[in-house]
Design a protein around this motif. Sequence first.
Motif, mmCIF file in Angstrom:
data_model
loop_
_atom_site.group_PDB
_atom_site.id
_atom_site.type_symbol
_atom_site.label_atom_id
_atom_site.label_comp_id
_atom_site.label_asym_id
_atom_site.label_seq_id
_atom_site.Cartn_x
_atom_site.Cartn_y
_atom_site.Cartn_z
ATOM 1 N N TRP A 135 0.836 -1.201 0.000
ATOM 2 C CA TRP A 135 0.000 0.000 0.000
ATOM 3 C C TRP A 135 0.877 1.258 0.000
ATOM 4 C CZ3 TRP A 135 -4.057 1.270 4.367
ATOM 5 C CH2 TRP A 135 -4.847 2.348 3.966
ATOM 6 N N GLY A 136 1.953 1.238 0.775
ATOM 7 C CA GLY A 136 2.879 2.362 0.806
ATOM 8 C C GLY A 136 3.500 2.628 -0.556
ATOM 9 N N TYR A 137 3.910 1.550 -1.242
ATOM 10 C CA TYR A 137 4.478 1.732 -2.584
ATOM 11 C C TYR A 137 3.432 2.223 -3.578
ATOM 12 C CZ TYR A 137 9.034 0.043 -1.297
ATOM 13 O OH TYR A 137 10.276 -0.074 -0.722
ATOM 14 N N TRP A 138 2.195 1.757 -3.440
ATOM 15 C CA TRP A 138 1.116 2.258 -4.282
ATOM 16 C C TRP A 138 0.979 3.772 -4.084
ATOM 17 C CZ3 TRP A 138 -2.140 2.331 -8.141
ATOM 18 C CH2 TRP A 138 -3.265 3.148 -8.075
ATOM 19 N N ASN A 139 1.042 4.212 -2.835
ATOM 20 C CA ASN A 139 0.902 5.639 -2.550
ATOM 21 C C ASN A 139 2.020 6.473 -3.170
ATOM 22 O OD1 ASN A 139 -1.504 5.401 -1.153
ATOM 23 N ND2 ASN A 139 -0.510 5.168 0.825
ATOM 24 N N THR A 140 3.206 5.896 -3.293
ATOM 25 C CA THR A 140 4.301 6.654 -3.916
ATOM 26 C C THR A 140 4.035 6.875 -5.406
ATOM 27 O OG1 THR A 140 5.687 4.721 -4.417
ATOM 28 C CG2 THR A 140 6.016 5.799 -2.273
ATOM 29 N N TRP A 141 3.206 6.074 -5.995
ATOM 30 C CA TRP A 141 2.805 6.275 -7.390
ATOM 31 C C TRP A 141 1.562 7.173 -7.462
ATOM 32 C CZ3 TRP A 141 -1.570 5.176 -10.279
ATOM 33 C CH2 TRP A 141 -1.424 5.308 -11.651
ATOM 34 N N TYR A 142 0.645 6.967 -6.526
ATOM 35 C CA TYR A 142 -0.668 7.620 -6.564
ATOM 36 C C TYR A 142 -0.615 9.106 -6.166
ATOM 37 C CZ TYR A 142 -5.680 8.151 -5.539
ATOM 38 O OH TYR A 142 -6.981 8.567 -5.511
ATOM 39 N N TYR A 143 0.097 9.422 -5.095
ATOM 40 C CA TYR A 143 0.096 10.803 -4.601
ATOM 41 C C TYR A 143 0.611 11.834 -5.610
ATOM 42 C CZ TYR A 143 -1.141 9.148 0.085
ATOM 43 O OH TYR A 143 -1.779 8.586 1.161
ATOM 44 N N PRO A 144 1.673 11.548 -6.354
ATOM 45 C CA PRO A 144 2.091 12.546 -7.350
ATOM 46 C C PRO A 144 1.012 12.834 -8.400
ATOM 47 C CG PRO A 144 3.881 11.023 -6.951
ATOM 48 C CD PRO A 144 2.667 10.467 -6.251
ATOM 49 N N HIS A 145 0.209 11.835 -8.735
ATOM 50 C CA HIS A 145 -0.869 12.054 -9.705
ATOM 51 C C HIS A 145 -1.929 12.991 -9.158
ATOM 52 C CE1 HIS A 145 1.203 9.135 -11.940
ATOM 53 N NE2 HIS A 145 0.199 8.571 -12.562
ATOM 54 N N LEU A 146 -2.020 13.057 -7.835
ATOM 55 C CA LEU A 146 -2.968 13.969 -7.193
ATOM 56 C C LEU A 146 -2.335 15.321 -6.878
ATOM 57 C CD1 LEU A 146 -4.593 11.514 -4.602
ATOM 58 C CD2 LEU A 146 -5.483 12.175 -6.844
ATOM 59 N N GLY A 147 -1.027 15.416 -7.103
ATOM 60 C CA GLY A 147 -0.315 16.642 -6.752
ATOM 61 C C GLY A 147 -0.104 16.792 -5.252
ATOM 62 N N GLN A 148 -0.137 15.672 -4.534
ATOM 63 C CA GLN A 148 0.018 15.701 -3.077
ATOM 64 C C GLN A 148 1.450 15.306 -2.711
ATOM 65 O OE1 GLN A 148 -3.179 13.211 -1.588
ATOM 66 N NE2 GLN A 148 -4.625 14.904 -1.710
ATOM 67 N N TRP A 149 2.326 16.288 -2.708
ATOM 68 C CA TRP A 149 3.751 16.019 -2.543
ATOM 69 C C TRP A 149 4.152 15.781 -1.096
ATOM 70 C CZ3 TRP A 149 5.856 14.304 -6.654
ATOM 71 C CH2 TRP A 149 5.311 14.677 -7.881
#
Length: 88
Positions: A46-60
């Motif tokens: 889940w943590g690795y998924w978030n490293t891909w997902y958050y940039p797509h949301l602009g949540q740095w």
Amino acid sequence: MLVPDLINGTFELSGTFFVALGIRQLMRDKQVKGVHWLTVVFFTVWGYWNTWYYPHLGQWISFVGGCGIAVSNTIYVIMLLHYSRRQK
């Protein structure tokens, strides 16, 4: 959008701290008790998924926290597997 990212990123970074507590305890005990490694694997993925997902949301800020969670959980999984094998 900054406030939600700040709040979520704070949770992610706090999670990194709490995972580090588990790592520290495992280093002290040198044995696995009460933690199933698959639980930690799930949160690692889940943590690795978030490293891909958050940039797509602009949540740095969340991205940085997600990196911390992913890396700390990876270390935790490796240690859990290592100490589980040593116990046998």
